[in-house]
Design a protein around this motif. Structure first.
Motif, short mmCIF file in Angstrom:
data_model
loop_
_atom_site.label_atom_id
_atom_site.label_comp_id
_atom_site.label_asym_id
_atom_site.label_seq_id
_atom_site.Cartn_x
_atom_site.Cartn_y
_atom_site.Cartn_z
N ALA A 34 13.50 5.67 -4.47
CA ALA A 34 12.05 5.50 -4.36
C ALA A 34 11.71 4.44 -3.31
CB ALA A 34 11.46 5.15 -5.72
N LYS A 35 12.48 3.36 -3.26
CA LYS A 35 12.24 2.33 -2.25
C LYS A 35 12.44 2.90 -0.85
CE LYS A 35 13.59 -1.78 -4.91
NZ LYS A 35 14.59 -2.88 -4.97
N ALA A 36 13.51 3.66 -0.65
CA ALA A 36 13.77 4.24 0.67
C ALA A 36 12.65 5.21 1.06
CB ALA A 36 15.12 4.96 0.66
N PHE A 37 12.23 6.04 0.12
CA PHE A 37 11.14 6.99 0.38
C PHE A 37 9.87 6.26 0.75
CE2 PHE A 37 7.46 9.44 -0.98
CZ PHE A 37 7.70 10.67 -0.36
N THR A 38 9.58 5.17 0.05
CA THR A 38 8.36 4.39 0.32
C THR A 38 8.37 3.84 1.73
OG1 THR A 38 8.15 3.85 -2.02
CG2 THR A 38 6.98 2.42 -0.45
N ALA A 39 9.49 3.25 2.15
CA ALA A 39 9.57 2.69 3.50
C ALA A 39 9.36 3.77 4.56
CB ALA A 39 10.92 2.01 3.70
N ALA A 40 9.95 4.95 4.34
CA ALA A 40 9.79 6.04 5.31
C ALA A 40 8.36 6.59 5.28
CB ALA A 40 10.79 7.15 5.02
N ALA A 41 7.82 6.82 4.09
CA ALA A 41 6.49 7.41 3.97
C ALA A 41 5.40 6.49 4.51
CB ALA A 41 6.20 7.77 2.51
N MET A 42 5.54 5.20 4.22
CA MET A 42 4.52 4.24 4.64
C MET A 42 4.78 3.71 6.05
SD MET A 42 2.50 4.32 2.08
CE MET A 42 1.41 2.97 2.41
N ARG A 43 5.97 4.03 6.59
CA ARG A 43 6.33 3.64 7.96
C ARG A 43 6.33 2.12 8.15
NH1 ARG A 43 8.00 8.36 8.23
NH2 ARG A 43 7.09 9.97 9.53
N ARG A 44 6.79 1.41 7.12
CA ARG A 44 6.85 -0.05 7.23
C ARG A 44 7.76 -0.63 6.15
NH1 ARG A 44 0.83 0.58 6.44
NH2 ARG A 44 1.13 0.60 8.67
N ASP A 45 8.12 -1.88 6.35
CA ASP A 45 8.91 -2.61 5.37
C ASP A 45 8.03 -2.95 4.17
OD1 ASP A 45 11.12 -2.61 7.09
OD2 ASP A 45 10.58 -4.55 7.96
N GLY A 46 8.67 -3.16 3.04
CA GLY A 46 7.94 -3.51 1.82
C GLY A 46 7.12 -4.78 1.95
N SER A 47 7.60 -5.75 2.72
CA SER A 47 6.86 -6.99 2.89
C SER A 47 5.50 -6.74 3.55
CB SER A 47 7.66 -7.99 3.71
OG SER A 47 7.95 -7.47 4.99
N GLU A 48 5.39 -5.67 4.33
CA GLU A 48 4.12 -5.33 4.98
C GLU A 48 3.16 -4.63 4.03
OE1 GLU A 48 4.74 -3.81 9.19
OE2 GLU A 48 6.76 -3.64 8.34
N LEU A 49 3.65 -4.24 2.87
CA LEU A 49 2.81 -3.53 1.89
C LEU A 49 2.20 -4.47 0.86
CD1 LEU A 49 5.19 -0.51 1.28
CD2 LEU A 49 3.12 -0.55 2.70
N GLN A 50 2.41 -5.74 1.02
CA GLN A 50 1.93 -6.71 0.04
C GLN A 50 0.54 -7.24 0.36
OE1 GLN A 50 3.90 -6.89 -2.68
NE2 GLN A 50 5.20 -5.49 -1.55
N ALA A 51 -0.08 -6.74 1.41
CA ALA A 51 -1.40 -7.22 1.82
C ALA A 51 -2.43 -6.95 0.71
CB ALA A 51 -1.84 -6.55 3.11
N PRO A 52 -3.31 -7.90 0.45
CA PRO A 52 -4.30 -7.75 -0.63
C PRO A 52 -5.16 -6.48 -0.49
CG PRO A 52 -4.28 -10.01 0.15
CD PRO A 52 -3.40 -9.22 1.07
N GLN A 53 -5.50 -6.08 0.73
CA GLN A 53 -6.36 -4.91 0.89
C GLN A 53 -5.66 -3.61 0.48
OE1 GLN A 53 -5.29 -6.87 3.36
NE2 GLN A 53 -4.86 -5.75 5.23
N LEU A 54 -4.33 -3.63 0.41
CA LEU A 54 -3.59 -2.44 -0.01
C LEU A 54 -3.40 -2.36 -1.52
CD1 LEU A 54 -0.75 -2.27 2.67
CD2 LEU A 54 -2.75 -0.79 2.49
N GLN A 55 -3.52 -3.46 -2.21
CA GLN A 55 -3.16 -3.52 -3.62
C GLN A 55 -3.97 -2.56 -4.50
OE1 GLN A 55 -0.34 -5.06 -4.71
NE2 GLN A 55 -0.13 -5.20 -2.50
N LYS A 56 -5.23 -2.29 -4.16
CA LYS A 56 -6.03 -1.35 -4.94
C LYS A 56 -5.64 0.09 -4.65
CE LYS A 56 -10.09 -4.26 -5.43
NZ LYS A 56 -11.51 -4.41 -5.19
N PHE A 57 -5.17 0.35 -3.44
CA PHE A 57 -4.82 1.68 -2.98
C PHE A 57 -3.44 2.14 -3.46
CE2 PHE A 57 -2.65 3.90 0.62
CZ PHE A 57 -3.30 5.11 0.52
N LEU A 58 -2.51 1.21 -3.56
CA LEU A 58 -1.11 1.55 -3.82
C LEU A 58 -0.85 2.23 -5.16
CD1 LEU A 58 0.65 -1.48 -2.13
CD2 LEU A 58 0.15 0.77 -1.18
N PRO A 59 -1.45 1.79 -6.27
CA PRO A 59 -1.20 2.50 -7.53
C PRO A 59 -1.63 3.97 -7.49
CG PRO A 59 -2.11 0.34 -7.96
CD PRO A 59 -2.23 0.57 -6.48
#
Length: 133
Positions: A56-81
């Motif tokens: 799931a982690k590998a799929f997420t990095a490929a699907a989102m086209r970025r490292d997990g650290s880049e997905l921690q932005a506050p504006q994404l937190q409502k969208f991610l779930p």
């Protein structure tokens, strides 16, 4: 250049070497740009849940086209779930998701699971660093 099995397998092996150095047992998944499994390895003693989590982690990095650290932005937190629900659990947001890049373009993703998120990230980055595509 697409991600080859040989390159993906070398990344799995490098991540496992890092895990050995850290004293942990992990599962490692490498996927191509579309999220399809390219290589996988589970060390003896790795937690049973690490198989699905690493993929799931590998799929997420490929699907989102970025490292997990880049997905921690506050504006994404409502969208991610909602995105995780849409993809039926295949999305797993952790800082240790690692994108695999060639000339700045994401051509795959890598995920490790079995240690702490920090340890998993170290292992994934060590594996991804071996890519010479």
């Amino acid at each position: 250049m697409p991600l080859t099995y040989a390159a993906a397998q070398a990344m799995v092996e490098a991540s496992q070497e890092k895990a050995k150095a850290l004293g942990i047992q992990i599962s490692t998944a490498v996927v191509d740009a579309e999220g399809r499994l390219a290589a996988f390895g589970r060390m003896d003693g790795a937690p049973w849940i690490s198989v699905e989590v690493s993929q799931a982690k590998a799929f997420t990095a490929a699907a989102m086209r970025r490292d997990g650290s880049e997905l921690q932005a506050p504006q994404l937190q409502k969208f991610l779930p909602s995105l995780a629900q849409l993809y039926h659990g295949r999305i797993f947001f952790a800082e240790s998701c690692t994108a695999i890049r060639e000339s700045g373009v994401v051509i795959g993703g890598m995920g490790c699971s079995g240690g702490s998120d920090e340890q998993d990230g170290e292992c994934a980055r060590a594996g991804a660093a071996t890519f010479s595509g």
